[in-house]
Scaffold this active site. Structure first.
Site, PDB file in Angstrom:
ATOM      1  N   ASP A   1      44.153  40.636  54.373  1.00  0.00           N
ATOM      2  CA  ASP A   1      42.920  40.204  53.710  1.00  0.00           C
ATOM      3  C   ASP A   1      42.736  38.692  53.842  1.00  0.00           C
ATOM      4  O   ASP A   1      41.650  38.208  54.175  1.00  0.00           O
ATOM      5  CB  ASP A   1      42.967  40.611  52.235  1.00  0.00           C
TER       6      ASP A   1
ATOM      7  N   LYS B   1      39.768  36.304  55.904  1.00  0.00           N
ATOM      8  CA  LYS B   1      39.029  35.175  55.321  1.00  0.00           C
ATOM      9  C   LYS B   1      39.304  33.873  56.062  1.00  0.00           C
ATOM     10  O   LYS B   1      38.390  33.063  56.283  1.00  0.00           O
ATOM     11  CB  LYS B   1      39.399  35.054  53.843  1.00  0.00           C
TER      12      LYS B   1
ATOM     13  N   GLY C   1      35.896  40.153  41.710  1.00  0.00           N
ATOM     14  CA  GLY C   1      35.270  40.614  40.476  1.00  0.00           C
ATOM     15  C   GLY C   1      33.799  40.884  40.668  1.00  0.00           C
ATOM     16  O   GLY C   1      33.162  40.383  41.603  1.00  0.00           O
TER      17      GLY C   1
END
Length: 445
Positions: free
Chosen positions: A209, A213, A310
């Protein structure tokens, strides 16, 4: 006299692919802040069509006035949808859906870091061909506007390097290991229970992950193609609580960093556990928070900190991209901010520097037999490879009284030289386990 120009224009109609955590957050933010968003965008932004795998699942957002379907392609091809927001994730069907939207000339907003990292160059070329755009702020670091900061706010700088904590799950695990002295597996299980880690945590704990990025950040920072397959990637699953504690005794914190650095011979792209001095701001980013340190030649160091995941933090980035898209719907496509910060014909295909030629300092932990001359032999092998020791500690015998831990920090050394030295050391019959090593970065200029 104040005018309400945005009320005179028809709203921009959004097709939303995915009504999960982030999709629900997007609907909530657009609903709650509708007036403020319209003031900034120049017209209203409304979700008119959305897809979800299960239409009967409970939702965290209001769905009044939104046409629902289980077929995302219906949303993409709906002539009443002006902009497509892709929040499905994964490579497929998200890739085909995005390509179809771009072929129809519809701007796409996405949080899909994997798809951008792997296929972004193709998507950007398709967007340019059809005079539209792909916006992907939410793909990196959740609610932190790091892409806009690098691409626009630091446009006057030559970005020399950046280093970031860009995976909240890994940071949560390392923080708990340090503060509570618990083992990796125990903290990972807790992170899964709390929803910070997936049932299959591989992408998070093995650095994949973060590599997605970092690929995006480096392309924007350096104006280079996306090169995910060339990122050196190392996870945190092998880190033991003792190593986190020993690092603290040396005055360092262990963080899982993504690092990109320009050099004369190319670009470093690497994700790995890293010791950084505890006085650094980045060393004090704890829990699920993210932070990215960017060094520009004009501005020096700038730090970007906040919630890396989130519902509403990520929705914040999605909506910011929507505002940008709406502002530019009537702009000349050739004068929009380029996807990778430089105009397409100015992208520089910089080579990625092999990890073997990168130089860093190291943290090393040896498990050895308690015999005379063992340490001297290890020190001699290191010296033979021109590796000098900065600091060293001998710890107490392990509980089974079979091995003696020796911990040291080295000065900077080329990775290949360290590989060769450790291969010799691990071949000694007095060394009882593979050597634990982590790289050390001071994060200076």
């Amino acid at each position: 006299m104040q005018t309400n120009q945005h009320q005179e224009l028809p709203p921009v109609r959004i097709g939303l692919l995915g009504l999960g955590t982030v999709g629900g957050g997007v609907v909530n933010v657009l609903t709650r802040n509708a007036e403020e968003i319209a003031r900034r965008a120049g017209r209203r932004i409304e979700v008119v069509h959305a897809s979800a795998r299960n239409l009967d699942a409970p939702r965290i957002c209001p769905l009044e006035g939104i046409l629902l379907t289980t077929n995302p392609m219906e949303v993409v091809e709906n002539p009443d949808v002006d902009v497509v927001v892709e929040l499905i994730g994964g490579m497929q069907p998200a890739g085909d859906l995005m390509r179809r939207a771009l072929e129809l000339g519809k701007p796409v907003v996405t949080a899909n870091k994997a798809l951008v990292a792997h296929e972004g160059m193709e998507l950007f070329e398709l967007a340019q061909k059809h005079h539209t755009m792909v916006a992907f702020e939410a793909a990196v670091a959740g609610g932190i506007p790091i892409i806009k900061a690098i691409r626009e706010g630091l446009a006057g700088n030559r970005i020399e390097w950046l280093a970031g904590i860009i995976n909240g799950t890994g940071n949560y695990i390392l923080t708990a290991m340090r503060d509570e002295g618990r083992a990796f597996a125990e903290v990972l299980a807790e992170a899964q229970y709390l929803g910070y880690a997936e049932a299959d945590p591989t992408f998070d704990v093995e650095g994949i992950d973060a590599a997605h990025k970092l690929t995006i950040l480096a392309a924007i920072a350096f104006g280079m193609p996306l090169k995910f397959d060339e990122v050196y990637t190392e996870g945190i699953s092998g880190i033991e609580t003792d190593d986190v504690r020993y690092a603290g005794e040396f005055g360092y914190q262990v963080k899982h960093l993504g690092i990109a650095r320009q050099r004369d011979d190319g670009v470093e792209l690497r994700v790995h556990p890293t010791l950084i001095p505890e006085r650094r701001l980045l060393a004090n980013v704890d829990g699920v928070q993210n932070a990215i340190l960017v060094w520009g030649d004009s501005v020096g160091p700038t730090l970007y900190y906040g919630a890396g995941a989130g519902a509403e933090p990520t929705a914040s980035a999605v909506v910011a991209d929507l505002v940008d898209v709406v502002r530019t719907l009537t702009a000349d496509p050739m004068h929009r901010v380029p996807h990778l910060a430089v105009v397409p014909d100015q992208i520089s295909d910089m080579p990625v520097v092999p990890m073997a030629s990168i130089a860093t300092a190291y943290y090393l932990r040896f498990a050895v037999e308690d015999k005379r001359g063992v340490l001297a032999r290890i020190a001699q092998i290191l010296a033979d490879h021109e590796i000098s020791i900065e600091a060293m500690m001998q710890k107490e015998m392990t509980e089974d009284e079979r091995t003696l831990p020796i911990v040291m920090l080295t000065h900077q050394v080329r990775e290949k030289d360290m590989d060769d030295a450790l291969a010799e050391i691990e071949a000694l019959d007095t060394v009882r386990a593979p050597v634990v090593r982590m790289r050390v970065e001071t994060l200076d200029a």
